[in-house]
Structure formats: structure tokens, C-alpha cells
Scaffold this motif. Sequence first.
Motif, PDB file in Angstrom:
ATOM      1  N   ASN A 187       0.850  -1.189   0.000  1.00  0.00           N
ATOM      2  CA  ASN A 187       0.000   0.000   0.000  1.00  0.00           C
ATOM      3  C   ASN A 187       0.889   1.243   0.000  1.00  0.00           C
ATOM      4  O   ASN A 187       1.670   1.449   0.930  1.00  0.00           O
ATOM      5  CB  ASN A 187      -0.895   0.003   1.239  1.00  0.00           C
ATOM      6  CG  ASN A 187      -1.903   1.135   1.235  1.00  0.00           C
ATOM      7  OD1 ASN A 187      -1.784   2.096   0.478  1.00  0.00           O
ATOM      8  ND2 ASN A 187      -2.909   1.032   2.095  1.00  0.00           N
TER       9      ASN A 187
ATOM     10  N   PHE B 278      -4.733   2.466  -5.109  1.00  0.00           N
ATOM     11  CA  PHE B 278      -4.296   1.241  -4.439  1.00  0.00           C
ATOM     12  C   PHE B 278      -5.398   0.204  -4.540  1.00  0.00           C
ATOM     13  O   PHE B 278      -6.540   0.451  -4.145  1.00  0.00           O
ATOM     14  CB  PHE B 278      -3.965   1.515  -2.969  1.00  0.00           C
ATOM     15  CG  PHE B 278      -3.666   0.260  -2.186  1.00  0.00           C
ATOM     16  CD1 PHE B 278      -2.578  -0.532  -2.514  1.00  0.00           C
ATOM     17  CD2 PHE B 278      -4.481  -0.135  -1.134  1.00  0.00           C
ATOM     18  CE1 PHE B 278      -2.306  -1.690  -1.807  1.00  0.00           C
ATOM     19  CE2 PHE B 278      -4.209  -1.293  -0.418  1.00  0.00           C
ATOM     20  CZ  PHE B 278      -3.116  -2.067  -0.751  1.00  0.00           C
TER      21      PHE B 278
ATOM     22  N   PRO C 261      -6.247  -3.377  -3.183  1.00  0.00           N
ATOM     23  CA  PRO C 261      -5.830  -4.415  -2.220  1.00  0.00           C
ATOM     24  C   PRO C 261      -5.810  -5.811  -2.824  1.00  0.00           C
ATOM     25  O   PRO C 261      -4.941  -6.624  -2.501  1.00  0.00           O
ATOM     26  CB  PRO C 261      -6.883  -4.300  -1.108  1.00  0.00           C
ATOM     27  CG  PRO C 261      -7.450  -2.924  -1.245  1.00  0.00           C
ATOM     28  CD  PRO C 261      -7.406  -2.621  -2.706  1.00  0.00           C
TER      29      PRO C 261
END
Length: 384
Positions: free
Chosen positions: A308, A332, A334
Motif C-alpha cells: 500500500n 491502491f 488491495p
Amino acid sequence: YYHASEESMNALNLKNKKTDKDRLTWMIHNTTVLALAHYMTGRTDYAETAARNVRTWFLKWKTRMNPHLVNCDIYYNNTSPRLRGIYEMKDIYMLLDAIRILERGNFLNDEEQSELRDWFRDYVFWLESSEEGKREYTAPDHRGVFFDVQMVSIASYVNDTAKMLWYLDRSMARLRGQILTEQDLTHMGMLVNEIEESGGKRRCEHCEENQVLALQAWAILSRLGRSAGRNIWNAYPVDDISNLCHASYHAIPYFRQRAQCDADITTFNHQRWWPLWLEARQHCEHVRQFKHIINSWMSPVSQNPPRNPYDMPFTFGHQEAIAPFWNLGLHFDPQQAATLPVGDKPAPAISQLGKASNAISTQELARQRLQAVRSARRLRRGNA
């Protein structure tokens, strides 16, 4: 202005490197942070302080800097200017972004905005006409690239589109002279002017520093060029991989096993590679196929970059050419980060390997290069 002796620094109360260079870099970073803080929070006091910094440094006649660097980097008892002073203005690109925020909020009035552009036009004239500027322009390493960063960012700010495009194209032409692409696979992508001097003499005192600065300069230029339709990350492909991607793979220590400059082991902040690692993964398709490499010579806290970007440092040293809060606005995912391949064992330092192991390492590097080329070709065929 530098002073050669401790006594002279004490006499002028300039200890702790309180030089004009440090004042300049701190002014740029502090003003940038204040402008960003205003942008994110809406607080006018941040913007007013940032605008006061700009007026004091560039506009008020009693305190402003003259639009040249004639007396930059002068030592006590040595009045000959050195080229490094021009390089110290490398962060001007981030200040100009901060000034744009202030202008949009009317914290600098129309007259002040006009005077600022006149100041930067005068500075560009000095850079292009002075002997110091001409020599810096022809520098074959990261200093020359940062010269282009200054020229492109200032030309954009003063609305000189022709000059901006000229320096962007000139900077792209530098790629061929600074990145090896016609050598064997082991040296493919080497930033030769950051590691070697003319005649093949090794320059390893600060080559870790030099390599990260060179790639940082190219990353800044790529962002500046994107708005003008110049894609530096895709320029001059060799085996379907661009020059800059070859250089990123060769230099960034998370893509392959490599040695470190001995003199940089205790002084270099390896986390400075993290933003470049993210940038290369964004623009270079082939490096996404590799496992993350752990080089044992890196500091433990630097060996595994966070997936991240918001877990990475928001600020770095004020002379490291990384804008404060550089990661604001980065996307970002995940799920994508969870599938990122990671090496589970540290790679041994090259200096610890014997001759036979070095030969194997070279063969392995060549194999990985070939794999990278094939992966890039498959990806390009799939996107066609």
C-alpha cells in the motif's frame, strides 16, 4: 554560500549547514507542504503563510533572490562558482505546483503572478545564456536531466509551450546516451554515467545515490511530459522493453540481485527506492512478472516495500528530490496487491559469492532477461 572552516561558520552563526542552499530547499519543501495542507483542509492560514514565503523569496526587493545563480556554491576564500549550485534548484518543479495552488485560491494577486512569471523568465534566460547554465545543460548524468526538469517545469509555468516541448524532446534524447542498451544482457540498462566515468574508471563513492537520483529525475520528467503528450516510459524500446524500463530493472534492487556501492552502505536511505519501485511497476509490464527480490545488504526495514503506497513515508529528506506527500492520489488495489509475488528468501550479496557462483548468477540474470523480453512480447500481442 559555504565556509571552509569551523571557525568561520561559528563566526557567522552558520552551523548546522544553515546555508543559502539549505534555506532554499527548506523554503521549497515548507511552501509546498503548506500549499498542500491548504488544498486538503481549506485552511487559509496555511495558504497565506505559503504566499508570504513566495513573496519574500521572489518578489520583495529587499529580500528576494536575484534570478541567477552567479554566486552559487562558493566556498570561503574561493570565489569561483561551481556547477552544483544550479543542481540545487532541482526541486523548483514542486514549488511551481504549490504556487499554482496559491494562484487558484487568489492568495497571489494578478500583479504578483505576473511578476513571478517575469522572475522565472529572467532565470531561464540566465540558464540558457550563461556559461554555468550551458555546462550544466551538457552534463551527461542526472544533473543534466534535472536541468531539463527545471526548464520543462518553468516553461510550463510561464506558458512557453514551444520551449517546454523542445526540452522534453531533448530530455528523451538523453536516454540513449545515459542508458546502456547495446551491451550484453548483464549490463543492459546500466546507468553508465552514474556508475562509471569516462575511460571506464569506476565511480562507486555514491553510485547508489546517483542511480536513484537519475531515475527520480526521469520519473519527474515523465509526469511533466504526460500532460504534453510525451511518453518517456515508452521511449526507445529495445526487445519490446523501453530504455527507462531497462534502467529501472537494472538499478532498482527489488527486481534483481545486485551489489551495492560500499561507501553508500551506512549513509543511503534504501526506502528512497520505494517510490521508484511503484512507478516502474506501473509503467513496465515485464517487471510485474518477477518475484520481489530481497538483497541482504539492504537495511531490514527497507527489504520489503509495503504493498500500500500510503504505508510508505509521506516525506523524505529535503534534498532527495522527492516531493512531500508524493503518494497523495495514488490508486491502491488491495486485491491486486495481495497477489503480488514476493521472494521469501534473501538473495546473498554478490560480494559474498565466489567466482563459480558469480558465473551462475550471470547466467541466471541472462535467463531472467530473456524471460522478461518474452513476457513483454506476449503482453503486447495480447493488448494489440
